[in-house]
Design a protein around this motif. Structure first.
Motif, PDB file in Angstrom:
ATOM      1  N   CYS A   1      48.414  44.058  27.760  1.00 58.52           N
ATOM      2  CA  CYS A   1      48.485  43.421  26.293  1.00 58.52           C
ATOM      3  C   CYS A   1      47.915  42.716  26.500  1.00 58.52           C
ATOM      4  CB  CYS A   1      49.966  42.490  26.064  1.00 58.52           C
ATOM      5  SG  CYS A   1      50.055  41.573  27.721  1.00 58.52           S
ATOM      6  N   GLY A   2      46.831  41.892  27.609  1.00 62.08           N
ATOM      7  CA  GLY A   2      45.722  42.548  26.911  1.00 62.08           C
ATOM      8  C   GLY A   2      45.617  40.367  27.130  1.00 62.08           C
ATOM      9  N   ALA A   3      46.727  39.728  27.729  1.00 63.85           N
ATOM     10  CA  ALA A   3      47.135  38.086  27.869  1.00 63.85           C
ATOM     11  C   ALA A   3      45.867  37.928  29.055  1.00 63.85           C
ATOM     12  CB  ALA A   3      48.903  37.754  28.217  1.00 63.85           C
ATOM     13  N   VAL A   4      45.501  36.503  28.894  1.00 65.10           N
ATOM     14  CA  VAL A   4      44.833  35.964  29.633  1.00 65.10           C
ATOM     15  C   VAL A   4      45.468  34.623  29.573  1.00 65.10           C
ATOM     16  CG1 VAL A   4      42.585  34.298  30.367  1.00 65.10           C
ATOM     17  CG2 VAL A   4      42.640  37.037  28.815  1.00 65.10           C
ATOM     18  N   LEU A   5      45.833  34.326  31.858  1.00 66.11           N
ATOM     19  CA  LEU A   5      46.816  33.099  31.865  1.00 66.11           C
ATOM     20  C   LEU A   5      45.927  31.925  32.759  1.00 66.11           C
ATOM     21  CD1 LEU A   5      49.535  35.291  32.245  1.00 66.11           C
ATOM     22  CD2 LEU A   5      49.364  33.965  29.781  1.00 66.11           C
ATOM     23  N   ASP A   6      46.042  31.245  33.040  1.00 66.34           N
ATOM     24  CA  ASP A   6      45.318  30.071  33.649  1.00 66.34           C
ATOM     25  C   ASP A   6      46.161  30.193  34.209  1.00 66.34           C
ATOM     26  OD1 ASP A   6      43.153  29.533  31.872  1.00 66.34           O
ATOM     27  OD2 ASP A   6      45.071  27.867  31.352  1.00 66.34           O
ATOM     28  N   ILE A   7      45.994  30.506  35.601  1.00 63.69           N
ATOM     29  CA  ILE A   7      47.342  30.022  36.832  1.00 63.69           C
ATOM     30  C   ILE A   7      46.282  28.623  38.243  1.00 63.69           C
ATOM     31  CG2 ILE A   7      47.577  31.305  39.114  1.00 63.69           C
ATOM     32  CD1 ILE A   7      47.128  33.691  38.323  1.00 63.69           C
ATOM     33  N   SER A   8      46.931  27.509  37.033  1.00 66.15           N
ATOM     34  CA  SER A   8      47.586  26.260  37.701  1.00 66.15           C
ATOM     35  C   SER A   8      47.643  25.642  39.668  1.00 66.15           C
ATOM     36  CB  SER A   8      47.834  25.452  36.947  1.00 66.15           C
ATOM     37  OG  SER A   8      48.725  25.678  37.322  1.00 66.15           O
ATOM     38  N   ALA A   9      48.535  26.504  39.782  1.00 66.76           N
ATOM     39  CA  ALA A   9      48.989  26.657  40.935  1.00 66.76           C
ATOM     40  C   ALA A   9      47.526  27.207  41.991  1.00 66.76           C
ATOM     41  CB  ALA A   9      50.469  27.342  41.394  1.00 66.76           C
ATOM     42  N   ILE A  10      46.889  28.292  41.398  1.00 66.27           N
ATOM     43  CA  ILE A  10      45.820  28.221  42.867  1.00 66.27           C
ATOM     44  C   ILE A  10      44.429  27.652  42.293  1.00 66.27           C
ATOM     45  CG2 ILE A  10      45.037  30.492  43.865  1.00 66.27           C
ATOM     46  CD1 ILE A  10      46.575  32.215  42.709  1.00 66.27           C
ATOM     47  N   GLU A  11      44.000  27.434  43.689  1.00 67.58           N
ATOM     48  CA  GLU A  11      42.464  26.888  43.148  1.00 67.58           C
ATOM     49  C   GLU A  11      41.641  27.654  43.622  1.00 67.58           C
ATOM     50  OE1 GLU A  11      42.101  22.682  44.430  1.00 67.58           O
ATOM     51  OE2 GLU A  11      43.608  21.731  43.658  1.00 67.58           O
ATOM     52  N   VAL A  12      40.586  27.316  42.885  1.00 67.79           N
ATOM     53  CA  VAL A  12      39.478  28.112  43.554  1.00 67.79           C
ATOM     54  C   VAL A  12      38.759  27.856  44.751  1.00 67.79           C
ATOM     55  CG1 VAL A  12      37.201  28.974  43.204  1.00 67.79           C
ATOM     56  CG2 VAL A  12      38.725  28.927  41.222  1.00 67.79           C
ATOM     57  N   PRO A  13      39.164  28.883  46.271  1.00 68.87           N
ATOM     58  CA  PRO A  13      38.414  27.823  47.695  1.00 68.87           C
ATOM     59  C   PRO A  13      37.400  27.067  47.275  1.00 68.87           C
ATOM     60  CG  PRO A  13      39.894  30.122  47.759  1.00 68.87           C
ATOM     61  CD  PRO A  13      39.480  29.821  45.994  1.00 68.87           C
ATOM     62  N   THR A  14      36.892  26.617  47.682  1.00 66.82           N
ATOM     63  CA  THR A  14      35.093  25.841  47.689  1.00 66.82           C
ATOM     64  C   THR A  14      35.113  26.983  49.376  1.00 66.82           C
ATOM     65  OG1 THR A  14      36.280  24.132  49.144  1.00 66.82           O
ATOM     66  CG2 THR A  14      35.753  23.515  47.243  1.00 66.82           C
ATOM     67  N   GLU A  15      35.142  27.680  49.696  1.00 70.88           N
ATOM     68  CA  GLU A  15      34.447  28.353  50.561  1.00 70.88           C
ATOM     69  C   GLU A  15      33.931  29.567  50.879  1.00 70.88           C
ATOM     70  OE1 GLU A  15      38.679  29.267  51.797  1.00 70.88           O
ATOM     71  OE2 GLU A  15      37.949  27.256  51.429  1.00 70.88           O
ATOM     72  N   LEU A  16      35.287  29.802  49.169  1.00 69.26           N
ATOM     73  CA  LEU A  16      34.296  31.129  48.790  1.00 69.26           C
ATOM     74  C   LEU A  16      32.696  30.519  48.264  1.00 69.26           C
ATOM     75  CD1 LEU A  16      36.628  32.249  46.732  1.00 69.26           C
ATOM     76  CD2 LEU A  16      35.917  33.494  48.580  1.00 69.26           C
ATOM     77  N   ALA A  17      32.093  29.827  47.831  1.00 66.56           N
ATOM     78  CA  ALA A  17      30.713  29.833  47.296  1.00 66.56           C
ATOM     79  C   ALA A  17      29.947  29.015  48.441  1.00 66.56           C
ATOM     80  CB  ALA A  17      30.934  27.935  46.412  1.00 66.56           C
ATOM     81  N   ALA A  18      30.800  28.622  49.444  1.00 63.51           N
ATOM     82  CA  ALA A  18      29.784  28.421  51.102  1.00 63.51           C
ATOM     83  C   ALA A  18      29.387  30.228  51.336  1.00 63.51           C
ATOM     84  CB  ALA A  18      30.414  28.121  52.026  1.00 63.51           C
ATOM     85  N   LEU A  19      30.361  31.356  51.460  1.00 64.64           N
ATOM     86  CA  LEU A  19      30.085  31.996  51.742  1.00 64.64           C
ATOM     87  C   LEU A  19      29.385  32.775  51.030  1.00 64.64           C
ATOM     88  CD1 LEU A  19      33.768  33.390  52.508  1.00 64.64           C
ATOM     89  CD2 LEU A  19      32.143  32.913  54.661  1.00 64.64           C
ATOM     90  N   ALA A  20      29.410  33.023  50.265  1.00 67.45           N
ATOM     91  CA  ALA A  20      28.096  33.274  48.677  1.00 67.45           C
ATOM     92  C   ALA A  20      26.744  32.481  48.938  1.00 67.45           C
ATOM     93  CB  ALA A  20      28.370  33.126  47.283  1.00 67.45           C
ATOM     94  N   GLU A  21      26.692  31.499  49.137  1.00 67.45           N
ATOM     95  CA  GLU A  21      25.475  30.661  49.540  1.00 67.45           C
ATOM     96  C   GLU A  21      24.461  31.903  50.967  1.00 67.45           C
ATOM     97  OE1 GLU A  21      25.980  26.755  46.933  1.00 67.45           O
ATOM     98  OE2 GLU A  21      25.782  26.749  48.776  1.00 67.45           O
TER      99      GLU A  21
END
Length: 133
Positions: free
Chosen positions: A86-106
């Motif tokens: 259907c194309g719905a875009v939903l916020d998932i507030s129960a999950i935070e973007v893991p800050t360690e992902l940025a460190a791994l990408a860097e």
């Protein structure tokens, strides 16, 4: 030198429309919502202002969903779920973007991460329920 923009009723209405909904609207949706109140509004005006807002970091693009770019007035990093039916875009507030992902990408790239967006794609519960019914 920072460019100072004059306030405009149309510009204010476009921004308020985007920030006042959690449906992650497209430019076309914003235009359709505002056209009855602002009869001389053009779709081009909506696109130009959205582009300006995005460049200034006032809104962010969620990406293209069913052929239309969708926008979000919530600019802090957060998680989305996009329904491929259907194309719905939903916020998932129960999950935070893991800050360690940025460190791994860097670490992997030797670069510096300035932003991270996490998006899940699949079928929403409403589309799944319709299939069962």
């Amino acid at each position: 030198m920072e460019k100072i923009r004059k306030r405009s009723k149309k510009r204010d209405a476009i921004l308020a429309c985007i920030c006042g909904t959690d449906c992650h609207p497209s430019a076309e949706w914003v235009y359709t919502q505002l056209k009855p109140q602002i009869p001389d509004l053009s779709l081009g005006t909506v696109y130009r202002n959205i582009s300006m807002f995005r460049e200034e970091g006032i809104i962010v693009s969620v990406g293209v969903v069913n052929g239309l770019e969708r926008f979000d007035g919530e600019t802090r990093p957060h998680v989305h779920f996009i329904c491929e039916d259907c194309g719905a875009v939903l916020d998932i507030s129960a999950i935070e973007v893991p800050t360690e992902l940025a460190a791994l990408a860097e670490q992997a790239t030797g670069g510096m991460v300035s932003d991270c967006r996490l998006t899940f794609r699949g079928r929403c519960k409403h589309c799944m329920a319709e299939e069962i019914a």
